[in-house]
Design an enzyme around this catalytic site. Sequence first.
Site, PDB file in Angstrom:
ATOM      1  N   ASN A 124       0.842  -1.189   0.000  1.00  0.00           N
ATOM      2  CA  ASN A 124       0.000   0.000   0.000  1.00  0.00           C
ATOM      3  C   ASN A 124       0.883   1.247   0.000  1.00  0.00           C
ATOM      4  OD1 ASN A 124      -2.675   1.439   0.455  1.00  0.00           O
ATOM      5  ND2 ASN A 124      -1.504   2.143   2.224  1.00  0.00           N
ATOM      6  N   GLU A 125       0.694   2.093  -0.977  1.00  0.00           N
ATOM      7  CA  GLU A 125       1.409   3.387  -1.053  1.00  0.00           C
ATOM      8  C   GLU A 125       2.890   3.203  -0.739  1.00  0.00           C
ATOM      9  OE1 GLU A 125      -0.629   6.437   1.152  1.00  0.00           O
ATOM     10  OE2 GLU A 125      -2.334   6.328  -0.211  1.00  0.00           O
TER      11      GLU A 125
ATOM     12  N   ASN B 108      -5.324   5.167  -4.288  1.00  0.00           N
ATOM     13  CA  ASN B 108      -5.865   5.862  -3.115  1.00  0.00           C
ATOM     14  C   ASN B 108      -5.913   7.339  -3.492  1.00  0.00           C
ATOM     15  OD1 ASN B 108      -5.623   3.384  -1.853  1.00  0.00           O
ATOM     16  ND2 ASN B 108      -3.749   3.914  -0.751  1.00  0.00           N
TER      17      ASN B 108
ATOM     18  N   TRP C 251     -12.596   5.157   2.195  1.00  0.00           N
ATOM     19  CA  TRP C 251     -11.669   5.145   3.333  1.00  0.00           C
ATOM     20  C   TRP C 251     -12.244   6.001   4.444  1.00  0.00           C
ATOM     21  CZ3 TRP C 251      -7.818   2.037   4.458  1.00  0.00           C
ATOM     22  CH2 TRP C 251      -7.069   2.340   5.613  1.00  0.00           C
TER      23      TRP C 251
ATOM     24  N   LYS D  92     -11.828   9.809   9.104  1.00  0.00           N
ATOM     25  CA  LYS D  92     -12.504   9.764   7.799  1.00  0.00           C
ATOM     26  C   LYS D  92     -13.669   8.790   7.782  1.00  0.00           C
ATOM     27  CE  LYS D  92      -8.527  11.365   5.245  1.00  0.00           C
ATOM     28  NZ  LYS D  92      -7.471  11.187   6.272  1.00  0.00           N
TER      29      LYS D  92
HETATM   30  C1  GCB Z   1      -3.935   6.501   2.674  1.00  0.00           C
HETATM   31  C2  GCB Z   1      -3.468   5.318   3.423  1.00  0.00           C
HETATM   32  C3  GCB Z   1      -4.273   5.092   4.677  1.00  0.00           C
HETATM   33  C4  GCB Z   1      -4.477   6.411   5.387  1.00  0.00           C
HETATM   34  C5  GCB Z   1      -5.252   7.342   4.488  1.00  0.00           C
HETATM   35  C6  GCB Z   1      -5.475   8.705   5.079  1.00  0.00           C
HETATM   36  O1  GCB Z   1      -3.768   6.624   1.512  1.00  0.00           O
HETATM   37  O2  GCB Z   1      -3.440   4.173   2.650  1.00  0.00           O
HETATM   38  O3  GCB Z   1      -3.605   4.177   5.479  1.00  0.00           O
HETATM   39  O4  GCB Z   1      -5.126   6.243   6.602  1.00  0.00           O
HETATM   40  O5  GCB Z   1      -4.538   7.526   3.305  1.00  0.00           O
HETATM   41  O6  GCB Z   1      -6.446   8.909   5.791  1.00  0.00           O
HETATM   42  O7  GCB Z   1      -4.648   9.593   4.859  1.00  0.00           O
END
Ligand code: GCB
Length: 896
Positions: free
Chosen positions: A447-448, A510, A590, A610
């Site tokens: 991830n990222e 994302n 998310w 979020k």
């Molecule tokens: C993302 C990440 C996640 C974070 C989210 C955020 O891209 O993958 O783990 O929590 O952003 O809220 O910034």
Amino acid sequence: MSFDFEQPAPGRRSILGGFAAATALAALAPGPAWARDLPPQAARQRDRELLKTGWLYTEGEPVGAERPRFDDGGWTGTSLPHTWNAADSLDDEPGYRRDVGWYRRTLRMDQRHKGQRLFLYFEGANQVADVYVQGQHVGGHVGGYSAFSVEITDQLAQVRPGQEAVLAVRVDNSHNDDIPPYSADFTFYGGIYRNVWLIATDPVHLDVLDHASPGVKIDTSDVSAAAASVRVRGVVVNDRAETTDVTVRSTVVDAEGYEVTSGKTVLQLRPGASKDFQQELKRITAPNLWSPETPYLYTVSTVIEEEPGGGKRPSRDRVDTSLGLRWFSADPDTGFRLNGQSYPLRGTNRHQDIVGQGNALTDEEHVRDLEIIKAMGANVVRLAHYPQAPAVLDAADRLGLVIWEETPLVNRITMTEDFTRNSINMVKDMVRQHYNHPSVIMWGYMNEILLRPPEPEPFGYEAAVVELARTLENQVRAEDSTRLTTMAGHQSERYNTSSLAELPMVFAWNLYLGWYGGTIEMLGPWLDEQHKAHPKRLHWVSEFGADSDSRLHSVDPVRMDQSIEYQQLFNEGYVAQLAERPYLAGTTYWSQFDFGSETRTGSIPHVNMKGLMHSNRKPKDVYYLFEATMSAKPVLHIASREWNNRTGTVPDAKTGSGAQPVTRNVTVYSNLIEVELFQNGRSLGAKKPGTTCTAKWDVPFIDGVNQLTAHGRGPDGASHDDAVDVVFTYRPPRLADPSVPFRQLAVSAGSTVQYTDPDGLIWIEDQEHSDGAWGAIGGKAMLISEYWVNGSEEDPLYQTYREGMSDYRFDVPDGRYEVRLRLVEPTTAKKGERVFDVLLGEGTLVGNLDLAAVAGPRTAYDISGHTEAADGNGITVTFNAKSGSAVVSGIAIRRV
Ligand code: GCB
């Protein structure tokens, strides 16, 4: 040790799944012939005892804690699941205890387990575990998010029946460069935070030690509406001292318990040997297909039958596996297909914690989360950012939720062999443990990963990331050729230029356009460009979201203001744009719930806000936008539950007095064809929410209770209603307006949003002073963005502040007033660097105020006093800077 078994349920029908149910199944289903003739005990699944209670815990590293005779008198009693970071990851101290903790427990030996093979099965311990029985190290595990098993037969063989053995577990949650996740936006709570089981099998058994897999692998590669083939693979282990002949029998029963197909394999195993088996079962015709709408589950029962001296008897090892028959595919232009139908995957992400409780969730809590997501109408869940508890996967199978599961490689890698080896093991753990779940359609492994490279970025870093990704991609494909592979990236071309995005079968983005940067409207065009530039690629939007805090509201929401209203605006824009892009295989918000992230510095520190729901699982209003767009059931929701206590004035302070009503927006989320909104019984007109499921009205709020009711009809003609009372407090632009006697006013200095405090007092947006009204004279609006405020839960009030003003003026009518000031030193300024007087009218409220000295940096500090307004001059709070510039976060005045 003692085992407590549930007795088979009476009657023929049984709920399949779980060992108790399997007992019932064995006793009552037609199944194999022996299952009908033998007492149920002999035919059930391998014995599993949950080791939930009776644990002792201590932090630190006491010498000899693994030894049976060690004095653990001072330890604390606990049960599992357990974490030691539930509280310290939320306090004002930066960081949380990432160190060692020990657990101990006794295991009482039972006569009936003489001669059996005994194992411990840990569903998860964060993040390095070492297990000791009777003082001997019996195994361990690296990585906090997958299960592991260890054999303890030899250690328990030395303990006489009726005596107790001692189990000790050392768990280390220290940061380790070589263990993913290196860093991530969630709290890495330490502890044995999932279930631990004692498993007993007969000496000839299915393998328990292969990355804690169930020892049986079920493939359903050739499924159609007409027929389905089922292949069962596995490994049988002979722990007897003599050669044995075994029959492995797999029987598939339908949800009613009727046998639909079966297969058997005969094996001869030498002492200590293990052997693979593979069974192609007779095809199931006209199978009941699994889908989120119809999560039909068969059960595959795999039983070992042995022939020690005479007739075959089933070994006390039997593994029951849920089986779902489905097939899927995906197309770069038309998206995902399930069982031959176009099937857009729309859902959410889930972390496994509850704020205040950490990751120590019970199975019931895990299941409840999936039920909540299912009830919202989602058909897919991304288990972010790590494999989750068995209860989660079981619930997804049973409830009907498609799953993307991934290993916890987040933000960056470490260029070491150990990091690579651990990453490979995490892939093996995840795929082998959860291979049989029909809900899983996709495995992710990063991830990222390019988000936070080491600084400065070492030579060859990007190539090393690509190399590791290729290794993991190959590993996943070698483990499982029946699922999709994926990785999620942040919004950066580097995934394309590095070729990372070409590796997995699905590339997921994302995207936070309109949150961390850019605008909401940039989403669609950005996606279309990717789609055009990479026409053969399968695209997914794995994350999108905006933070919100129910205490913060905005009439004019802007990016990053953390108001409930901006989160709504953001999602209205995203949901509409995503729905217009059928090429997206899936989209996952998310995230479903607010979750713990210790380093976060928003208005609720240590929490990622979020969520569509608060961490206590209470829905935010925006949740209903998702429910309305995803769910088949009628949804009608006035999105003002979280803003039912409002205050306002007409924007132009110069228009004078008496300008009621105050017109404000009210949003309704609904999937009904037409919705009519009423205010105190008066219709404000009907609107069609359309495909975006959103309708908005300008509501003329009057002082007092405004009863809002919404009424609509579903396609079937059934009528639906929703109602909410909004208490509106009218504020005249002129504070001395005689038609509205002045009572109180609270200002959130430096803020563009309103904040409601725990007493329900609304601290309104800041403004500059104008005649007859109130506001600041000079100075500028500021924000503590990278830190929380110590000593208060009211972070958002203190985090915004005004700096450098000479005064705040309130043109209130004559009278006596209480004035309260909320203050904070917003920087790390030292004593003496910022010193100012606060004057109230003619008098000094506080002289030479040095916040760094009296409170410390970024620490809440409040003062209050009284003053008299006379001769129509109102109240003036004067800030007289002696050193640096004056600051103030909130001013509340109340007539006394
Ligand atoms: C993302 C990440 C996640 C974070 C989210 C955020 O891209 O993958 O783990 O929590 O952003 O809220 O910034």
